[in-house]
Design a protein around this motif. Structure first.
Motif, short mmCIF file in Angstrom:
data_model
loop_
_atom_site.label_atom_id
_atom_site.label_comp_id
_atom_site.label_asym_id
_atom_site.label_seq_id
_atom_site.Cartn_x
_atom_site.Cartn_y
_atom_site.Cartn_z
N GLU A 187 0.87 -1.18 0.00
CA GLU A 187 0.00 0.00 0.00
C GLU A 187 0.91 1.23 0.00
OE1 GLU A 187 -3.68 2.02 2.55
OE2 GLU A 187 -2.36 0.54 3.49
N GLY A 188 1.20 1.73 -1.18
CA GLY A 188 2.16 2.82 -1.32
C GLY A 188 1.54 4.18 -1.17
N TYR A 189 2.31 5.11 -0.60
CA TYR A 189 1.88 6.50 -0.47
C TYR A 189 2.51 7.31 -1.61
CZ TYR A 189 -0.31 5.92 4.10
OH TYR A 189 -1.15 5.55 5.11
N PHE A 190 1.66 7.79 -2.51
CA PHE A 190 2.09 8.59 -3.66
C PHE A 190 1.70 10.05 -3.43
CE2 PHE A 190 1.80 4.32 -5.25
CZ PHE A 190 2.78 4.21 -6.23
N PHE A 191 2.50 10.94 -3.98
CA PHE A 191 2.18 12.37 -3.92
C PHE A 191 1.89 12.82 -5.34
CE2 PHE A 191 3.21 16.95 -3.40
CZ PHE A 191 2.34 17.22 -2.35
N HIS A 192 0.61 13.05 -5.64
CA HIS A 192 0.19 13.36 -7.01
C HIS A 192 -0.74 14.56 -7.00
CE1 HIS A 192 -0.80 12.73 -11.18
NE2 HIS A 192 -2.09 12.59 -10.90
N ASN A 193 -0.42 15.54 -7.85
CA ASN A 193 -1.21 16.78 -7.93
C ASN A 193 -1.37 17.43 -6.55
OD1 ASN A 193 -1.52 16.55 -10.70
ND2 ASN A 193 -3.51 15.55 -10.57
N ASN A 194 -0.26 17.44 -5.80
CA ASN A 194 -0.20 18.07 -4.47
C ASN A 194 -1.10 17.41 -3.44
OD1 ASN A 194 1.71 20.10 -5.20
ND2 ASN A 194 0.07 21.21 -6.24
N VAL A 195 -1.44 16.16 -3.67
CA VAL A 195 -2.28 15.42 -2.72
C VAL A 195 -1.65 14.05 -2.47
CG1 VAL A 195 -4.55 14.38 -2.33
CG2 VAL A 195 -4.38 16.60 -3.49
N TRP A 196 -1.69 13.58 -1.21
CA TRP A 196 -1.22 12.24 -0.89
C TRP A 196 -2.32 11.22 -1.20
CZ3 TRP A 196 3.61 10.80 0.19
CH2 TRP A 196 4.51 11.80 0.58
N LYS A 197 -1.93 10.15 -1.89
CA LYS A 197 -2.87 9.08 -2.23
C LYS A 197 -2.24 7.74 -1.88
CE LYS A 197 -5.04 11.48 -6.15
NZ LYS A 197 -5.41 11.37 -7.57
N THR A 198 -3.05 6.81 -1.39
CA THR A 198 -2.56 5.45 -1.15
C THR A 198 -3.09 4.55 -2.26
OG1 THR A 198 -4.44 4.96 0.29
CG2 THR A 198 -2.43 5.75 1.34
N ILE A 199 -2.16 3.81 -2.87
CA ILE A 199 -2.50 2.92 -3.99
C ILE A 199 -1.76 1.61 -3.79
CG2 ILE A 199 -2.42 2.59 -6.49
CD1 ILE A 199 -2.46 5.60 -6.82
N GLU A 200 -2.45 0.51 -4.01
CA GLU A 200 -1.81 -0.79 -3.91
C GLU A 200 -1.03 -1.06 -5.19
OE1 GLU A 200 -3.25 -4.77 -1.83
OE2 GLU A 200 -4.14 -4.57 -3.83
N VAL A 201 0.25 -1.32 -5.02
CA VAL A 201 1.13 -1.55 -6.16
C VAL A 201 1.95 -2.82 -5.93
CG1 VAL A 201 1.34 0.87 -6.90
CG2 VAL A 201 2.88 -0.02 -5.12
N PRO A 202 2.57 -3.35 -6.99
CA PRO A 202 3.43 -4.53 -6.82
C PRO A 202 4.69 -4.16 -6.03
CG PRO A 202 2.94 -4.10 -9.14
CD PRO A 202 2.51 -2.91 -8.39
N PHE A 203 5.47 -5.17 -5.66
CA PHE A 203 6.77 -4.90 -5.09
C PHE A 203 7.60 -4.11 -6.11
CE2 PHE A 203 6.99 -8.69 -1.90
CZ PHE A 203 6.03 -8.06 -1.13
N PRO A 204 8.39 -3.15 -5.64
CA PRO A 204 9.08 -2.24 -6.57
C PRO A 204 10.31 -2.86 -7.23
CG PRO A 204 9.67 -1.73 -4.32
CD PRO A 204 8.62 -2.80 -4.24
N ASN A 205 10.85 -2.14 -8.22
CA ASN A 205 12.09 -2.57 -8.87
C ASN A 205 13.30 -2.36 -7.98
OD1 ASN A 205 10.34 -1.14 -11.34
ND2 ASN A 205 11.19 -3.15 -11.83
N VAL A 206 13.28 -1.26 -7.21
CA VAL A 206 14.39 -0.95 -6.29
C VAL A 206 13.80 -0.29 -5.05
CG1 VAL A 206 16.13 -0.66 -8.11
CG2 VAL A 206 14.82 1.31 -7.33
N ILE A 207 14.59 -0.29 -3.97
CA ILE A 207 14.16 0.35 -2.73
C ILE A 207 15.23 1.33 -2.26
CG2 ILE A 207 13.60 -0.01 -0.30
CD1 ILE A 207 12.31 -2.66 -1.11
N TYR A 208 14.80 2.53 -1.93
CA TYR A 208 15.66 3.60 -1.43
C TYR A 208 15.42 3.70 0.07
CZ TYR A 208 17.14 8.59 -1.03
OH TYR A 208 17.73 9.78 -0.67
N ASP A 209 16.44 3.49 0.86
CA ASP A 209 16.33 3.47 2.32
C ASP A 209 16.35 4.89 2.87
OD1 ASP A 209 16.92 3.29 5.13
OD2 ASP A 209 17.63 1.25 4.82
#
Length: 454
Positions: free
Chosen positions: A139-161
């Motif tokens: 359940e990822g937190y995206f910042f789109h059009n100046n609003v935070w949205k939660t969207i279920e996405v697959p496991f990512p290609n890379v992870i930034y700690d």
């Protein structure tokens, strides 16, 4: 210049992908992938689509692709066309507030995620509780059009700690998450840990290419070792091996003419103190009465360049780009506050551009010396430190002879310098590069996984 492609969602349910003919030439592609999700589809070249790829609603649903109108990169692996990268930014400290989901750090993350269209990547923020291991989704937190949205996405290609502190980094539950995603799912994980000052020194001191930047640095063992360094250098710094933000730093100065010892530090109430003692033993017994000296290191004092009689050091940011090459991405001067043992802003320090404090000739000379040192040190740490490093913040000094010295290297550098209005462009550049490095890692994980997962 790598090319970005706009991913369009067509209003049909066919398992067909329309894409530029150039992407299909000499390739047999049967699947489209996004993060850890993929589906078998038909690919049809579309001569009018040089800069976009069209997928159907059915494909979008199958690969869990959030349609944010963000241009993305294209990668190939076996018979799959991969759109992305999908970049998971791992942190801790989420709240239940819709406007501030990551508390006081929400503004930083909103700015970090806002580079997505400039870089051609799709970053999101998450923590351990957002992972659904059974479904392989987050359940990822995206910042789109100046609003935070939660969207279920697959496991990512890379992870930034971006874990916020050493306490969260040492949490067994979070360690297990990192190990599982790296080892079971083979997801590259960059900037995986805070640096230990003494460990970094011991690794760098073995590298002849950077040895001349290193002040004498030793773990605290005895008063006699401090006495010797005071005799050699006139003053020393005692600091925590795992400290940050200048907390716990003490400067000890020996006046050989009067046989007095002085200690400069910031007390628990945040007041800068300078105290005189008749002996080192008395100084240590009073100032360090409630501290564990085994956690400290002793570092040679350097007679730094000064501005208005106050010592100057420099924060240099380096980042790897989308080709995996190091760049100096920001340089700022930090001037110690009156009576302060460090140049940190929280201790009364001032942030300046180099141009504000030096002449044109000095500015050119010192910028070149600081940049060369930072790049040599970055490459040395890259070779000698375990894990994938994508960014470093260096605290460097220049002495009165013009020589450069390394005081600290930070794997998760603070961003206080970017409060200076003249450093806004550097703020943007460091954010862009920290996400752009994910493009390089995604490509390397497909082409040369043995290098990433060695």
């Amino acid at each position: 210049m790598r090319k970005h492609y706009l991913i369009e969602v067509a209003q049909n349910d066919q398992l067909v992908v329309f894409c530029p003919p150039s992407l299909l030439s000499d390739k047999e592609i049967t699947r489209i992938a996004f993060g850890s999700r993929s589906i078998e589809v038909d690919f049809i070249p579309h001569p009018e689509q040089n800069d976009r790829i069209s997928i159907s609603r059915e494909i979008q649903k199958a690969i869990q692709f959030p349609s944010f109108n963000t241009p993305l990169h294209v990668f190939f692996d076996n018979q799959s066309l991969i759109i992305g990268p999908l970049v998971g930014i791992f942190t801790a400290g989420f709240t239940s507030l819709a406007m501030e989901p990551i508390g006081a750090r929400t503004l930083f993350f909103s700015k970090l995620l806002s580079v997505n269209k400039m870089v051609g990547a799709l970053p999101f923020v998450f923590e351990e509780q957002h992972i659904d291991w059974a479904q392989g989704t987050i359940e990822g937190y995206f910042f789109h059009n100046n609003v935070w949205k939660t969207i279920e996405v697959p496991f990512p290609n890379v992870i930034y700690d971006r874990l916020p502190n050493r306490r969260s980094e040492s949490n067994p539950k979070l360690i297990k998450v990192r190990e599982r995603l790296q080892k079971e799912y083979l997801i590259p994980w960059y900037n995986p840990g805070f640096f230990n000052k003494l460990d970094i020194h011991e690794k760098l001191v073995q590298d002849a290419s950077v040895g001349n930047f290193l002040p004498e640095t030793l773990p605290f063992t005895s008063f006699s070792s401090i006495e010797k360094m005071l005799s050699d250098h006139g003053h020393v710094f005692i600091k925590p091996k795992n400290g940050s933000l200048g907390l716990g730093v003490h400067q000890i100065i020996y006046d050989k003419h009067n046989d007095d010892y002085f200690c400069r530090y910031q007390d628990e109430s945040g007041v800068n103190r300078l105290r005189k003692f008749s002996s080192l033993e008395r100084l240590m017994s009073i100032v360090f009465a409630n501290q564990s000296l085994e956690r400290m290191l002793v570092q040679q004092g350097i007679n730094l360049l000064r501005c208005e009689s106050r010592p100057i050091d420099f924060r240099i940011h380096t980042n790897k780009d989308d080709l995996g090459n190091w760049h100096v991405s920001a340089i700022a001067a930090k001037i110690a506050g009156p009576g302060s043992v460090t140049t940190h802003k929280r201790s009364g320090g001032d942030i300046k551009t180099i141009e504000e404090i030096f002449s044109n000739k000095e500015c050119t000379l010192y910028t070149e010396r600081l940049s060369n040192a930072a790049l040599l040190l970055s490459n040395s740490l890259d070779r000698n430190v375990e894990g994938i490093i994508g960014e470093i913040g260096f605290d460097l000094g220049i002495d009165r002879n013009g020589d450069v010295w390394l005081f600290e290297a930070n794997s998760k550098p603070g961003r206080t310098i970017f409060t200076h209005p003249e450093l806004k462009d550097f703020d943007l550049l460091t954010r862009k590069l920290s996400i752009a490095f994910a493009i390089f890692l995604t490509e390397q994980s497909l082409l040369h996984p043995e290098e990433i997962f060695k």
